[in-house]
Design an enzyme around this catalytic site. Sequence first.
Site, PDB file in Angstrom:
ATOM      1  N   TRP A 105       0.796  -1.220   0.000  1.00  0.00           N
ATOM      2  CA  TRP A 105       0.000   0.000   0.000  1.00  0.00           C
ATOM      3  C   TRP A 105       0.830   1.272   0.000  1.00  0.00           C
ATOM      4  CZ3 TRP A 105       1.630   2.669   4.156  1.00  0.00           C
ATOM      5  CH2 TRP A 105       2.108   1.948   5.262  1.00  0.00           C
TER       6      TRP A 105
ATOM      7  N   SER B  14       5.805  -7.620   4.211  1.00  0.00           N
ATOM      8  CA  SER B  14       6.532  -7.979   5.420  1.00  0.00           C
ATOM      9  C   SER B  14       7.239  -9.316   5.280  1.00  0.00           C
ATOM     10  CB  SER B  14       5.569  -8.035   6.609  1.00  0.00           C
ATOM     11  OG  SER B  14       4.738  -9.182   6.538  1.00  0.00           O
TER      12      SER B  14
ATOM     13  N   GLU C 239      10.525  -8.952  -2.031  1.00  0.00           N
ATOM     14  CA  GLU C 239      11.091  -7.715  -1.496  1.00  0.00           C
ATOM     15  C   GLU C 239      10.437  -7.515  -0.150  1.00  0.00           C
ATOM     16  OE1 GLU C 239      11.518  -4.375  -0.065  1.00  0.00           O
ATOM     17  OE2 GLU C 239      10.284  -3.581  -1.691  1.00  0.00           O
TER      18      GLU C 239
END
Length: 498
Positions: A170, A249, A270
């Site tokens: 986001w 995460s 990532e």
Amino acid sequence: MTAQLVGQQSKTTPRERELLATIPTGLFIAGEWRQSSTGSRFTVDDPSTAKALVSVADASPEDARAALAAAVAAQELWAATPPRVRGELLRKAHEAVVARVDDFALLISMEMGKSLSEAKGEVAYGAEFLRWFSEEAVRIDGRYTRSPDGNSRLLMLKKPVGPCLLITPWNFPLAMATRKIAPALAAGCTMVVKPSELTPLTTSLFAQILDEVGVPAGVINVISTTDAAAAAGPLIADPRLRKLSFTGSTPVGQKLLEQASANVLRTSMELGGNAPFLVFEDADIDAAIEGAVAAKLRNIGQACTAANRFYVHEDVAGEFVQRLAARFEAKRVGRGTEDGVELGPLIDEKSRGKVSALVDDAVRRGAKVATGGSPIPGDGWFYQPTILTEVPSDAKILSTEIFGPVAPVVTFRTEDEAVALANATAFGLVAYVYTRDVGRGLRLPERLETGMLGLNSGVISNPAAPFGGVKHSGIGREGGSEGINEYLETMYVGISGL
């Protein structure tokens, strides 16, 4: 003193409502916008006001499977599309995004919270991936050579991996989408894109543009959902899916890697960061302050590249903290769409609660608040730009990715001590170093355990450079010439009888 809070608007403006009315709120599958198979919808909130902007379709597992089926059906024809054609479509998309920079920036600011100036920077950054990979599409190469024994010829070629699942975060809703979508398109891969449920509108607008410039139906499919695991799980388990790319995460990435192992999927991950920011005694303090502000407060600190731990030589720590605090206190905080705002809110109540808990924990353990240190009252999820000093080594804030506008400062005496502190983490995405010593500047890239290093620079993201980390910060690279290789397989053909 604390940062200034600019007065907030409690409602959207006519311009904002006009833009929202043009954004698709359905699922984009096989070239068509459609509602969820269950009819479910969810709201997208403005983090500056904690009020709903619009509602969007909430994809079910059945919708996700339909999106993958569309990608599978389109794969053969898209892979056979000439690289020049794929590149030209990306170039047209770049031009279309640039032409609508104001729309994209306003939309990003509304659903994510960042200031309009930062949102425009994201649009420029995100659009550049489209231009970069439009040029890389025609540079996919191979090689042909004679075998060492002279009895055969060796032909190596690169082919698209196949249908991909791209899961985006986001915090940079356009740039993180284009960083994955552009190389996949350039390589000849079709895809299912799952944006964050917190910021799906920007991805919908971008999908609309790709459709308008002529990307064939089924090549890109977009599903928004509040149950990411239920939607992604069946796709990852489907043998027709050949690639998974995720930004988010580390704990979620680890679970996805476990799921991907069943079908031996190609993966790009990532993941989280815990970036050290090292300021040596010989540093240009003016440059270090500028770099610290950029590395810490960009995107309200909600970036995987954000400086998370500040290690400052004891000889310059006092001046560094004093000057950095003055810069933090001068920041204007408010709704990102308002004039003069430099810092917006955190993305939601949970995120602000996490930041507040980390600061409170550090203070309980002995840290001192140089500036800030508290949530900002009122609507929305605002938090004061904060600097902590005398942070003890057992404070959670030094081992946890903060994702907020908080800078914990720790002093050091020697280069060896600084390197040891910087490397004392499971993460290794990016590090920052400020020094005027050329020898040190050449040594530290070899000593620091990180995938990227900003040497006298607080902002290093660049579409022409490979972005990614080591250790628990991920696998693979995005951007640069390396980025397209994540979506290509190498095939070897042995030729005899020549």
